[in-house]
Motif scaffolding. Structure first.
Motif, PDB file in Angstrom:
ATOM      1  N   HIS A  85       5.408   3.836   9.285  1.00  0.00           N
ATOM      2  CA  HIS A  85       4.521   3.773   8.124  1.00  0.00           C
ATOM      3  C   HIS A  85       4.603   5.044   7.278  1.00  0.00           C
ATOM      4  N   ASP A  86       5.139   6.137   7.855  1.00  0.00           N
ATOM      5  CA  ASP A  86       5.383   7.346   7.072  1.00  0.00           C
ATOM      6  C   ASP A  86       6.782   7.330   6.462  1.00  0.00           C
ATOM      7  N   LEU A  87       7.758   6.822   7.194  1.00  0.00           N
ATOM      8  CA  LEU A  87       9.108   6.713   6.640  1.00  0.00           C
ATOM      9  C   LEU A  87       9.137   5.720   5.483  1.00  0.00           C
ATOM     10  N   GLU A  88       8.261   4.729   5.527  1.00  0.00           N
ATOM     11  CA  GLU A  88       8.227   3.672   4.519  1.00  0.00           C
ATOM     12  C   GLU A  88       6.770   3.351   4.181  1.00  0.00           C
ATOM     13  N   PRO A  89       6.113   4.203   3.382  1.00  0.00           N
ATOM     14  CA  PRO A  89       4.672   4.015   3.133  1.00  0.00           C
ATOM     15  C   PRO A  89       4.306   2.796   2.294  1.00  0.00           C
ATOM     16  N   VAL A  90       5.221   2.307   1.461  1.00  0.00           N
ATOM     17  CA  VAL A  90       4.933   1.148   0.626  1.00  0.00           C
ATOM     18  C   VAL A  90       5.974   0.062   0.914  1.00  0.00           C
ATOM     19  N   VAL A  91       5.519  -1.090   1.394  1.00  0.00           N
ATOM     20  CA  VAL A  91       6.410  -2.223   1.629  1.00  0.00           C
ATOM     21  C   VAL A  91       6.425  -3.062   0.348  1.00  0.00           C
ATOM     22  N   TYR A  92       7.507  -2.933  -0.405  1.00  0.00           N
ATOM     23  CA  TYR A  92       7.568  -3.520  -1.741  1.00  0.00           C
ATOM     24  C   TYR A  92       8.081  -4.959  -1.662  1.00  0.00           C
ATOM     25  N   SER A  93       7.266  -5.802  -1.083  1.00  0.00           N
ATOM     26  CA  SER A  93       7.621  -7.206  -0.873  1.00  0.00           C
ATOM     27  C   SER A  93       7.179  -8.049  -2.067  1.00  0.00           C
ATOM     28  N   PRO A  94       7.673  -9.282  -2.182  1.00  0.00           N
ATOM     29  CA  PRO A  94       7.183 -10.171  -3.238  1.00  0.00           C
ATOM     30  C   PRO A  94       5.669 -10.358  -3.198  1.00  0.00           C
ATOM     31  N   THR A  95       5.108 -10.422  -1.995  1.00  0.00           N
ATOM     32  CA  THR A  95       3.655 -10.561  -1.881  1.00  0.00           C
ATOM     33  C   THR A  95       2.947  -9.330  -2.436  1.00  0.00           C
ATOM     34  N   PHE A  96       3.493  -8.134  -2.128  1.00  0.00           N
ATOM     35  CA  PHE A  96       2.921  -6.894  -2.662  1.00  0.00           C
ATOM     36  C   PHE A  96       2.956  -6.913  -4.186  1.00  0.00           C
ATOM     37  N   VAL A  97       4.084  -7.327  -4.757  1.00  0.00           N
ATOM     38  CA  VAL A  97       4.227  -7.352  -6.214  1.00  0.00           C
ATOM     39  C   VAL A  97       3.199  -8.300  -6.836  1.00  0.00           C
ATOM     40  N   GLU A  98       3.004  -9.465  -6.221  1.00  0.00           N
ATOM     41  CA  GLU A  98       2.024 -10.413  -6.736  1.00  0.00           C
ATOM     42  C   GLU A  98       0.614  -9.815  -6.713  1.00  0.00           C
ATOM     43  N   GLN A  99       0.290  -9.136  -5.623  1.00  0.00           N
ATOM     44  CA  GLN A  99      -1.038  -8.510  -5.518  1.00  0.00           C
ATOM     45  C   GLN A  99      -1.199  -7.404  -6.560  1.00  0.00           C
ATOM     46  N   ALA A 100      -0.123  -6.644  -6.795  1.00  0.00           N
ATOM     47  CA  ALA A 100      -0.189  -5.572  -7.784  1.00  0.00           C
ATOM     48  C   ALA A 100      -0.416  -6.125  -9.180  1.00  0.00           C
ATOM     49  N   ILE A 101       0.265  -7.216  -9.509  1.00  0.00           N
ATOM     50  CA  ILE A 101       0.106  -7.826 -10.828  1.00  0.00           C
ATOM     51  C   ILE A 101      -1.325  -8.324 -11.022  1.00  0.00           C
ATOM     52  N   ARG A 102      -1.969  -8.755  -9.936  1.00  0.00           N
ATOM     53  CA  ARG A 102      -3.358  -9.220 -10.004  1.00  0.00           C
ATOM     54  C   ARG A 102      -4.354  -8.070  -9.967  1.00  0.00           C
ATOM     55  N   GLY A 103      -3.851  -6.844  -9.961  1.00  0.00           N
ATOM     56  CA  GLY A 103      -4.728  -5.681  -9.991  1.00  0.00           C
ATOM     57  C   GLY A 103      -5.305  -5.289  -8.651  1.00  0.00           C
ATOM     58  N   ARG A 104      -4.687  -5.754  -7.561  1.00  0.00           N
ATOM     59  CA  ARG A 104      -5.222  -5.469  -6.227  1.00  0.00           C
ATOM     60  C   ARG A 104      -4.547  -4.297  -5.540  1.00  0.00           C
ATOM     61  N   GLU A 105      -3.663  -3.611  -6.253  1.00  0.00           N
ATOM     62  CA  GLU A 105      -3.055  -2.387  -5.743  1.00  0.00           C
ATOM     63  C   GLU A 105      -3.316  -1.276  -6.753  1.00  0.00           C
ATOM     64  N   ASP A 106      -3.839  -0.150  -6.284  1.00  0.00           N
ATOM     65  CA  ASP A 106      -4.185   0.963  -7.157  1.00  0.00           C
ATOM     66  C   ASP A 106      -3.038   1.971  -7.176  1.00  0.00           C
ATOM     67  N   PRO A 107      -2.380   2.189  -8.330  1.00  0.00           N
ATOM     68  CA  PRO A 107      -1.258   3.125  -8.394  1.00  0.00           C
ATOM     69  C   PRO A 107      -1.608   4.528  -7.904  1.00  0.00           C
ATOM     70  N   ALA A 108      -2.812   5.012  -8.209  1.00  0.00           N
ATOM     71  CA  ALA A 108      -3.202   6.355  -7.773  1.00  0.00           C
ATOM     72  C   ALA A 108      -3.297   6.426  -6.250  1.00  0.00           C
ATOM     73  N   GLU A 109      -3.854   5.383  -5.647  1.00  0.00           N
ATOM     74  CA  GLU A 109      -3.941   5.353  -4.184  1.00  0.00           C
ATOM     75  C   GLU A 109      -2.558   5.259  -3.555  1.00  0.00           C
ATOM     76  N   LEU A 110      -1.670   4.514  -4.170  1.00  0.00           N
ATOM     77  CA  LEU A 110      -0.314   4.400  -3.638  1.00  0.00           C
ATOM     78  C   LEU A 110       0.413   5.739  -3.723  1.00  0.00           C
ATOM     79  N   ARG A 111       0.237   6.462  -4.816  1.00  0.00           N
ATOM     80  CA  ARG A 111       0.851   7.791  -4.931  1.00  0.00           C
ATOM     81  C   ARG A 111       0.315   8.730  -3.868  1.00  0.00           C
TER      82      ARG A 111
END
Length: 378
Positions: free
Chosen positions: A92-118
């Motif tokens: 989870h440290d080597l790969e903190p963000v799993v950029y899957s299609p499901t993740f992308v869909e959630q991000a588009i719906r506003g359910r992922e916070d860019p500041a928190e991801l950074r």
């Protein structure tokens, strides 16, 4: 009036949250396209630095090479890096963000916070970089992936205070437009470019014309790596194993497949098409005898992959045996087989330690390692 001391403190606080300024020399290896050899170059450079006495770490902030849409299967690249570099960091440290299609869909719906991801990426960076001289950060499949959550490779370079090494393909002069677009995107963060997997026909022009052109524009070119077949495709045997195929004609297991041709046309068109291809596997229905025969007449066809579980005629099997062309049979339909086969070739460039060893030799012979590792300025 503004208190100067207050202004200075706020600026320092802002800088400390926007980038990881303290820590190891950080190199972010990015790429113009998917499947350009970015992983192999990243890990080979890490191994070369390690062999020279540096303590090295690795991370891939955005896991993009996934096996499942929901991201339950982690990216294969950090798994390989952990093994080859003997890292004890958690996945989870080597790969903190799993950029899957499901993740992308959630991000588009506003359910992922860019500041928190950074913040997540920054915290993982601090963990994996502890006690290392150098950290090698692998970008996403392309340098622009991640814009949905403000985590493109350019964004990551800013967050991690990293210099960027750009891996680029090259076939024709027009490809330079893509390089210059990336140069503008990365700005001062771009340290230099490596051209990888360059075909023989394009190699001289790249070195004679393109490299001086780019360097005249202030773009450092650190290497021009020639095409090496073992890094460009997979063997027929590897392809058969990955597809779970049945071998109907066992021959040519060591032949390399770099591309696929789908036999969905008439026999005459198929023969003309197949004769123009090179190091290809023809994927077609097992009941298309005329396509099988046309493929076996083409010198660039390395194997036949027959779909739908159909068995070809004895005449086709005999012709393939005589010519030494393997025939593989799969139960899946043609479209599914093409998608799976292309995934195998795309992932085949970085499979194991032997692949990284080959890339180390290529970099040593054809790239300015000291400049990439910044040794000339140490």
């Amino acid at each position: 009036m503004t208190d100067p001391d207050t202004t200075d403190e706020s600026q320092i606080d802002e800088q400390s949250t926007d980038s990881a300024t303290d820590g190891p020399d950080t190199i972010l290896v990015s790429s113009l396209e998917e499947s350009t050899g970015k992983t192999a170059i990243t890990l080979a450079l890490a191994r070369l630095a390690e062999a020279d006495g540096d303590s090295v770490g690795y991370m891939k902030p955005k896991g993009t090479r996934l096996e499942s849409n929901v991201g339950k299967t982690l990216d294969e690249d950090p798994l390989l890096a952990r093994e080859l570099l003997d890292l004890d960091a958690e996945m989870h440290d080597l790969e903190p963000v799993v950029y899957s299609p499901t993740f992308v869909e959630q991000a588009i719906r506003g359910r992922e916070d860019p500041a928190e991801l950074r913040d997540r990426v920054r915290e993982a960076f601090e963990t994996v970089s502890a006690n290392h001289d150098r950290l090698f950060v692998e970008g996403g499949g392309r340098y622009d992936i991640g814009g949905i959550v403000e985590l493109t490779d350019a964004d990551l370079a800013d967050v991690l205070d990293a210099r960027v090494l750009l891996v680029a393909p090259y076939e024709v002069p027009g490809d330079v437009d893509d390089v210059l677009a990336a140069v503008r995107t990365f700005g001062d963060r771009l340290d230099g470019v490596i051209f990888n997997d360059v075909p023989d026909a394009a190699y001289d022009q790249l070195e004679t014309d393109i490299v001086p052109f780019l360097e005249g524009r202030g773009v450092s070119v650190y290497g021009v790596l020639p095409n090496e077949r073992a890094l460009s495709g997979v063997t027929v045997a590897e392809l058969a194993d990955e597809l779970g195929a049945k071998r109907l004609v066992e021959a040519g297991d060591d032949a390399y497949v770099e591309r696929f041709s789908v036999g969905a046309m008439g026999a005459d068109s198929a023969l003309r098409h197949f004769r123009r291809t090179k190091d290809a596997a023809v994927i077609t229905g097992g009941d298309r005898a005329e396509i099988h025969a046309a493929a076996l007449e083409a010198p660039g066809v390395r194997c036949l992959i027959l779909t739908g579980g159909h068995r070809p005629s004895g005449a086709i099997l005999g012709q393939a045996t005589e010519k030494g062309v393997p025939i593989l049979s799969v139960q899946t339909d043609t479209l599914t087989t093409v998608e799976r086969a292309e995934d195998v070739v795309r992932s085949g460039r970085t499979r194991d330690a032997e692949t990284i060893d080959r890339m180390e030799r290529l970099l040593t012979d054809h790239a300015a390692i000291d400049s990439i590792l910044d040794r000339d300025r140490e």
